[in-house]
Design an enzyme around this catalytic site. Structure first.
Site, PDB file in Angstrom:
ATOM      1  CD  GLU A   1       5.645   3.055  -4.445  1.00  0.00           C
ATOM      2  OE1 GLU A   1       6.141   2.182  -3.695  1.00  0.00           O
ATOM      3  OE2 GLU A   1       5.651   4.232  -4.312  1.00  0.00           O
ATOM      4  CG  ASP A   2       3.711   0.630  -1.311  1.00  0.00           C
ATOM      5  OD1 ASP A   2       3.776   1.480  -2.404  1.00  0.00           O
ATOM      6  OD2 ASP A   2       3.897   0.811  -0.384  1.00  0.00           O
TER       7      ASP A   2
ATOM      8  CG  ASP B   1      -3.352   6.989  -2.672  1.00  0.00           C
ATOM      9  OD1 ASP B   1      -4.507   6.604  -2.814  1.00  0.00           O
ATOM     10  OD2 ASP B   1      -3.366   7.702  -1.561  1.00  0.00           O
TER      11      ASP B   1
ATOM     12  CG  PHE C   1      -5.275   3.318   4.546  1.00  0.00           C
ATOM     13  CD1 PHE C   1      -4.371   4.274   3.705  1.00  0.00           C
ATOM     14  CD2 PHE C   1      -4.460   2.687   5.533  1.00  0.00           C
ATOM     15  CE1 PHE C   1      -3.254   4.408   3.933  1.00  0.00           C
ATOM     16  CE2 PHE C   1      -3.132   2.634   5.663  1.00  0.00           C
ATOM     17  CZ  PHE C   1      -2.410   3.845   4.987  1.00  0.00           C
TER      18      PHE C   1
ATOM     19  CG  ASP D   1       3.140   2.078   6.701  1.00  0.00           C
ATOM     20  OD1 ASP D   1       3.057   2.315   5.531  1.00  0.00           O
ATOM     21  OD2 ASP D   1       3.291   2.956   7.465  1.00  0.00           O
TER      22      ASP D   1
ATOM     23  NE  ARG E   1       6.676  -0.047   6.791  1.00  0.00           N
ATOM     24  CZ  ARG E   1       6.347   0.631   6.040  1.00  0.00           C
ATOM     25  NH1 ARG E   1       5.724   0.372   4.873  1.00  0.00           N
ATOM     26  NH2 ARG E   1       6.386   2.103   6.157  1.00  0.00           N
TER      27      ARG E   1
HETATM   28  P1  IMP Z   1       0.722   8.708  -3.508  1.00  0.00           P
HETATM   29  O1  IMP Z   1       1.897   9.604  -3.773  1.00  0.00           O
HETATM   30  O2  IMP Z   1      -0.438   9.469  -2.894  1.00  0.00           O
HETATM   31  O3  IMP Z   1       0.403   8.171  -4.854  1.00  0.00           O
HETATM   32  O4  IMP Z   1       1.163   7.719  -2.561  1.00  0.00           O
HETATM   33  C1  IMP Z   1       1.848   6.748  -2.543  1.00  0.00           C
HETATM   34  C2  IMP Z   1       2.341   6.143  -1.271  1.00  0.00           C
HETATM   35  O5  IMP Z   1       1.281   6.203  -0.175  1.00  0.00           O
HETATM   36  C3  IMP Z   1       2.377   4.498  -1.332  1.00  0.00           C
HETATM   37  O6  IMP Z   1       3.896   4.207  -1.653  1.00  0.00           O
HETATM   38  C4  IMP Z   1       2.282   3.926  -0.022  1.00  0.00           C
HETATM   39  O7  IMP Z   1       3.506   4.430   0.840  1.00  0.00           O
HETATM   40  C5  IMP Z   1       1.246   5.128   0.433  1.00  0.00           C
HETATM   41  N1  IMP Z   1      -0.068   4.739   0.585  1.00  0.00           N
HETATM   42  C6  IMP Z   1      -1.133   4.927  -0.476  1.00  0.00           C
HETATM   43  N2  IMP Z   1      -2.090   4.436  -0.159  1.00  0.00           N
HETATM   44  C7  IMP Z   1      -2.016   3.373   0.686  1.00  0.00           C
HETATM   45  C8  IMP Z   1      -2.803   2.439   1.290  1.00  0.00           C
HETATM   46  O8  IMP Z   1      -3.979   2.095   1.215  1.00  0.00           O
HETATM   47  N3  IMP Z   1      -2.199   1.566   2.456  1.00  0.00           N
HETATM   48  C9  IMP Z   1      -0.862   1.900   2.833  1.00  0.00           C
HETATM   49  N4  IMP Z   1      -0.294   2.864   2.155  1.00  0.00           N
HETATM   50  C10 IMP Z   1      -0.595   3.596   1.428  1.00  0.00           C
HETATM   51 MG    MG Z   2       5.338   3.391  -0.926  1.00  0.00          MG
END
Ligand code: IMP
Ligand code: MG
Length: 181
Positions: free
Chosen positions: A99-100, A103, A152, A159, A165
């Site tokens: 995963e990238d 969050d 962010f 993105d 990206r």
């Molecule tokens: P979560 O479900 O809140 O953990 O979010 C995960 C997804 O939100 C990641 O896979 C990203 O696609 C997106 N995301 C969360 N933070 C960022 C950020 O700082 N920049 C870009 N995408 C983010």
């Molecule tokens: Mg993602």
């Protein structure tokens, strides 16, 4: 020019590459003698996945899935949906989810639960970035590239409104970019 929208670089292409060497080294040691199936969570992880995979020296296969994203905003909705499922069966396989960024944890807690229900032999999680301050749902993570503060970030696959990206580094955007959105 995309570069003009960047306020500050967090991690340069060189720093990312160096960290990926270390992470891949760890993964290669941990899975020695095994065959690995790498699962990329689209779209954000595609760059990380491509670079990490080329540093893995084990026999491995790759597969991809996509989950619903943030759309144009920068905060999680808590609603997760699989928009593209895996092509292959994962039962009995050693799975590494790539995963990238981790969050709120909403996406990965849902996804890991769903994948575990398909009975892989083992399942671990590898994320390039982790924002622990933002966690709403706890998620167990096995490999983390960098831990970052609550900001962010874009680039290297990540993105904002589907753009940035393609930047080879990870950085934060100028506030003016959000004001014009
Ligand atoms: P979560 O479900 O809140 O953990 O979010 C995960 C997804 O939100 C990641 O896979 C990203 O696609 C997106 N995301 C969360 N933070 C960022 C950020 O700082 N920049 C870009 N995408 C983010
Ligand atoms: Mg993602």
């Amino acid at each position: 020019m995309l570069e003009q929208d960047i306020e500050r670089i967090f991690f340069s292409a060189e720093e990312i590459d160096k960290r990926l060497e270390e992470m891949a080294g760890e993964i290669n040691r941990d899975y020695a003698g095994k065959e690995l199936m790498l699962i990329s969570v689209l779209r954000g992880s595609f760059v990380f996945m491509a670079d990490l995979t080329r540093k893995i020296t084990l026999p491995c296969t790759v597969d991809f899935l996509a989950v619903s994203s943030y759309g144009k905003g920068t905060t999680s909705s808590g609603q997760v949906q699989i928009t593209k499922d895996l092509s292959d069966d994962i039962e009995g396989k050693d799975i590494l989810v790539v995963e990238d960024i981790l969050d709120s944890g909403n996406t990965l807690s849902y996804l890991m639960k769903l994948l575990r229900a398909r009975h892989p032999a083992s399942i671990r999680l590898c994320t390039l970035l982790d924002k622990p301050e933002r966690r709403v749902v706890p998620v167990e993570v096995d490999y983390v590239g960098f831990t970052i503060p609550d900001e962010f970030v874009v680039g290297y696959g990540l993105d904002y409104a589907e753009k940035y990206r393609n930047l080879p580094y990870i950085g934060i955007l100028k506030p003016s970019v959000y004001q014009h959105a």
